[in-house]
Scaffold this motif. Structure first.
Motif, PDB file in Angstrom:
ATOM      1  N   ALA A  41     -21.803-107.464  41.203  1.00  0.00           N
ATOM      2  CA  ALA A  41     -21.961-108.907  41.037  1.00  0.00           C
ATOM      3  C   ALA A  41     -21.409-109.305  39.680  1.00  0.00           C
ATOM      4  CB  ALA A  41     -23.431-109.313  41.148  1.00  0.00           C
ATOM      5  N   ALA A  42     -21.005-110.564  39.576  1.00  0.00           N
ATOM      6  CA  ALA A  42     -20.496-111.085  38.298  1.00  0.00           C
ATOM      7  C   ALA A  42     -21.516-112.064  37.719  1.00  0.00           C
ATOM      8  CB  ALA A  42     -19.121-111.712  38.502  1.00  0.00           C
ATOM      9  N   HIS A  43     -21.118-113.321  37.563  1.00  0.00           N
ATOM     10  CA  HIS A  43     -21.927-114.290  36.811  1.00  0.00           C
ATOM     11  C   HIS A  43     -23.139-114.814  37.588  1.00  0.00           C
ATOM     12  CE1 HIS A  43     -22.314-116.643  33.214  1.00  0.00           C
ATOM     13  NE2 HIS A  43     -22.169-117.806  33.817  1.00  0.00           N
ATOM     14  N   TYR A  44     -23.130-114.632  38.923  1.00  0.00           N
ATOM     15  CA  TYR A  44     -24.198-115.178  39.755  1.00  0.00           C
ATOM     16  C   TYR A  44     -24.831-114.073  40.606  1.00  0.00           C
ATOM     17  CZ  TYR A  44     -21.652-119.363  38.371  1.00  0.00           C
ATOM     18  OH  TYR A  44     -21.009-120.336  37.637  1.00  0.00           O
ATOM     19  N   PRO A  45     -25.519-113.135  39.977  1.00  0.00           N
ATOM     20  CA  PRO A  45     -26.046-111.986  40.730  1.00  0.00           C
ATOM     21  C   PRO A  45     -27.047-112.375  41.807  1.00  0.00           C
ATOM     22  CG  PRO A  45     -26.941-112.035  38.492  1.00  0.00           C
ATOM     23  CD  PRO A  45     -25.834-113.037  38.542  1.00  0.00           C
ATOM     24  N   GLY A  46     -27.806-113.457  41.602  1.00  0.00           N
ATOM     25  CA  GLY A  46     -28.764-113.878  42.613  1.00  0.00           C
ATOM     26  C   GLY A  46     -28.114-114.390  43.875  1.00  0.00           C
ATOM     27  N   MET A  47     -26.863-114.846  43.785  1.00  0.00           N
ATOM     28  CA  MET A  47     -26.133-115.302  44.961  1.00  0.00           C
ATOM     29  C   MET A  47     -25.345-114.170  45.614  1.00  0.00           C
ATOM     30  SD  MET A  47     -24.790-119.072  43.716  1.00  0.00           S
ATOM     31  CE  MET A  47     -24.224-119.525  45.365  1.00  0.00           C
ATOM     32  N   GLU A  48     -24.754-113.307  44.786  1.00  0.00           N
ATOM     33  CA  GLU A  48     -23.953-112.209  45.353  1.00  0.00           C
ATOM     34  C   GLU A  48     -24.809-111.081  45.899  1.00  0.00           C
ATOM     35  OE1 GLU A  48     -19.964-111.083  44.119  1.00  0.00           O
ATOM     36  OE2 GLU A  48     -20.538-111.792  42.120  1.00  0.00           O
ATOM     37  N   ARG A  49     -25.885-110.762  45.200  1.00  0.00           N
ATOM     38  CA  ARG A  49     -26.750-109.658  45.610  1.00  0.00           C
ATOM     39  C   ARG A  49     -28.208-110.144  45.640  1.00  0.00           C
ATOM     40  NH1 ARG A  49     -25.557-104.568  44.505  1.00  0.00           N
ATOM     41  NH2 ARG A  49     -27.316-104.213  45.918  1.00  0.00           N
ATOM     42  N   PRO A  50     -28.523-111.073  46.554  1.00  0.00           N
ATOM     43  CA  PRO A  50     -29.854-111.687  46.523  1.00  0.00           C
ATOM     44  C   PRO A  50     -30.993-110.700  46.709  1.00  0.00           C
ATOM     45  CG  PRO A  50     -28.653-112.306  48.519  1.00  0.00           C
ATOM     46  CD  PRO A  50     -27.676-111.652  47.613  1.00  0.00           C
ATOM     47  N   ASP A  51     -30.836-109.722  47.577  1.00  0.00           N
ATOM     48  CA  ASP A  51     -31.936-108.773  47.793  1.00  0.00           C
ATOM     49  C   ASP A  51     -32.232-107.985  46.520  1.00  0.00           C
ATOM     50  OD1 ASP A  51     -32.111-109.648  50.380  1.00  0.00           O
ATOM     51  OD2 ASP A  51     -31.062-107.931  51.257  1.00  0.00           O
ATOM     52  N   ALA A  52     -31.185-107.487  45.876  1.00  0.00           N
ATOM     53  CA  ALA A  52     -31.373-106.725  44.639  1.00  0.00           C
ATOM     54  C   ALA A  52     -31.961-107.609  43.552  1.00  0.00           C
ATOM     55  CB  ALA A  52     -30.038-106.132  44.184  1.00  0.00           C
ATOM     56  N   PHE A  53     -31.444-108.819  43.418  1.00  0.00           N
ATOM     57  CA  PHE A  53     -31.946-109.744  42.393  1.00  0.00           C
ATOM     58  C   PHE A  53     -33.410-110.087  42.644  1.00  0.00           C
ATOM     59  CE2 PHE A  53     -32.703-113.845  40.434  1.00  0.00           C
ATOM     60  CZ  PHE A  53     -32.056-113.751  39.214  1.00  0.00           C
ATOM     61  N   ASN A  54     -33.747-110.366  43.897  1.00  0.00           N
ATOM     62  CA  ASN A  54     -35.127-110.738  44.231  1.00  0.00           C
ATOM     63  C   ASN A  54     -36.100-109.617  43.903  1.00  0.00           C
ATOM     64  OD1 ASN A  54     -34.045-113.105  45.178  1.00  0.00           O
ATOM     65  ND2 ASN A  54     -34.384-112.660  47.344  1.00  0.00           N
ATOM     66  N   GLU A  55     -35.731-108.395  44.219  1.00  0.00           N
ATOM     67  CA  GLU A  55     -36.618-107.268  43.944  1.00  0.00           C
ATOM     68  C   GLU A  55     -36.788-107.058  42.440  1.00  0.00           C
ATOM     69  OE1 GLU A  55     -38.534-105.742  45.929  1.00  0.00           O
ATOM     70  OE2 GLU A  55     -37.766-106.594  47.800  1.00  0.00           O
ATOM     71  N   ILE A  56     -35.714-107.225  41.697  1.00  0.00           N
ATOM     72  CA  ILE A  56     -35.800-107.102  40.233  1.00  0.00           C
ATOM     73  C   ILE A  56     -36.731-108.171  39.665  1.00  0.00           C
ATOM     74  CG2 ILE A  56     -34.483-107.453  38.098  1.00  0.00           C
ATOM     75  CD1 ILE A  56     -32.106-106.099  39.612  1.00  0.00           C
ATOM     76  N   LEU A  57     -36.558-109.403  40.117  1.00  0.00           N
ATOM     77  CA  LEU A  57     -37.377-110.497  39.612  1.00  0.00           C
ATOM     78  C   LEU A  57     -38.841-110.301  40.007  1.00  0.00           C
ATOM     79  CD1 LEU A  57     -37.591-113.090  38.085  1.00  0.00           C
ATOM     80  CD2 LEU A  57     -36.702-114.330  40.061  1.00  0.00           C
ATOM     81  N   ALA A  58     -39.087-109.920  41.257  1.00  0.00           N
ATOM     82  CA  ALA A  58     -40.459-109.707  41.703  1.00  0.00           C
ATOM     83  C   ALA A  58     -41.122-108.578  40.923  1.00  0.00           C
ATOM     84  CB  ALA A  58     -40.477-109.409  43.202  1.00  0.00           C
ATOM     85  N   ALA A  59     -40.379-107.513  40.659  1.00  0.00           N
ATOM     86  CA  ALA A  59     -40.939-106.389  39.902  1.00  0.00           C
ATOM     87  C   ALA A  59     -41.297-106.825  38.487  1.00  0.00           C
ATOM     88  CB  ALA A  59     -39.948-105.232  39.875  1.00  0.00           C
ATOM     89  N   PHE A  60     -40.434-107.607  37.855  1.00  0.00           N
ATOM     90  CA  PHE A  60     -40.727-108.093  36.504  1.00  0.00           C
ATOM     91  C   PHE A  60     -41.957-108.992  36.515  1.00  0.00           C
ATOM     92  CE2 PHE A  60     -40.040-111.488  33.272  1.00  0.00           C
ATOM     93  CZ  PHE A  60     -40.192-110.714  32.134  1.00  0.00           C
ATOM     94  N   LEU A  61     -42.030-109.897  37.470  1.00  0.00           N
ATOM     95  CA  LEU A  61     -43.187-110.779  37.556  1.00  0.00           C
ATOM     96  C   LEU A  61     -44.476-109.981  37.716  1.00  0.00           C
ATOM     97  CD1 LEU A  61     -41.662-113.505  39.900  1.00  0.00           C
ATOM     98  CD2 LEU A  61     -42.130-113.733  37.461  1.00  0.00           C
TER      99      LEU A  61
END
Length: 279
Positions: free
Chosen positions: A248-268
């Motif tokens: 992914a480049a500048h918009y990882p939540g759009m290009e790799r939403p599953d990976a981004f979501n899991e990272i964000l959920a884990a941090f939360l």
């Protein structure tokens, strides 16, 4: 069905911010990138709203929010909205301009911020040095000078590819969504003669005062300057960490939403008193 609400900004005439407020639990505010809008977070809201109150505003002059007619600061707009919604300290997650807005708010309105997630930026005082980033800035300037909105949009879209790919290498649905958002927002500013935004001062000098946890999420294909500024911020704060999303480049939540979501959920889930999903 998504319900879009409007907030009449205090002391700003008829200025309104559009936003969505979904779910319940720990408040999480998702802040979009420059010339985009809240719909860039469509792949995050339904996932995160299972356990969190997810608030997605359109910044002034973006999406369905009104264009500025006088001096303003994005951070003050956001603070007014959060106080109106009575959220208490919220986690602010932003990409690019949204990341800078999150950091500005931690500096200017720290009582409203519980933690930060940033991607593709450091503070609202960016410093660009690498040739690719400077070439994009130069193309944007040429497009503005020529009053060529289409050319300006295409220059902005290069961030979706980053310096090591072309837009042909990016998921074309992601490119379509980015182009549609950018075209809508650029059109809102047609004929504007002035940028009314007031900058937040001394952000890098004050960054070390940020006392809340900060997570930087890098797209590995993003520009070196974008990654470098986020890294500079997490080195400056007391509790900073980083994680990389591959492919992914500048918009990882759009290009790799599953990976981004899991990272964000884990941090939360690491935050004190976090709402944790079972299992």
């Amino acid at each position: 069905m998504t319900v879009v609400s409007e907030f009449l900004l205090p002391d700003a005439g008829e200025a309104r911010l559009a936003y969505c407020d979904t779910g319940s639990g720990t408040p999480l505010v998702l802040l979009h990138g420059g010339f985009l809008d809240r719909s860039m977070w469509d792949d995050q809201v339904s996932f995160l709203a299972k356990d969190h109150r997810v608030i997605t505003p359109d910044a002034r002059g973006h999406g369905a929010s009104t264009v500025a007619q006088g001096p303003f600061r994005h951070t003050d707009d956001l603070a007014a909205l959060l106080r109106h919604l009575d959220t208490g300290p919220a986690v602010l997650a932003g990409v690019s301009m949204g990341a800078a807005l999150a950091v500005d708010t931690a500096l200017e309105h720290p009582e409203l911020v519980r933690a930060l997630v940033i991607s593709g930026a450091g503070t609202s005082e960016p410093e660009f040095r690498d040739a690719w980033a400077l070439s994009i800035k130069a193309e944007q300037a040429r497009a503005l000078a020529a009053a060529d909105a289409g050319r300006y949009v295409e220059a902005l879209l290069q961030c979706a590819a980053g310096p090591r790919r072309s837009l042909d290498d990016v998921d074309q649905d992601v490119v379509r969504r980015l182009r549609e958002m950018t075209v809508r927002t650029v059109a809102k500013h047609a004929g504007a003669t002035r940028d009314w935004q007031v900058p937040v001062a001394d952000t890098w000098a004050r960054a070390s005062r940020i006392a809340v946890p900060v997570l930087a999420v890098h797209g590995d294909l993003d520009a070196d300057d974008h990654i470098g500024m986020a890294e500079r911020l997490i080195r400056a704060v007391a509790d900073g960490r980083a994680v990389t999303v591959e492919g992914a480049a500048h918009y990882p939540g759009m290009e790799r939403p599953d990976a981004f979501n899991e990272i964000l959920a884990a941090f939360l889930g690491t935050l004190p008193g976090a709402d944790r999903r079972p299992g």
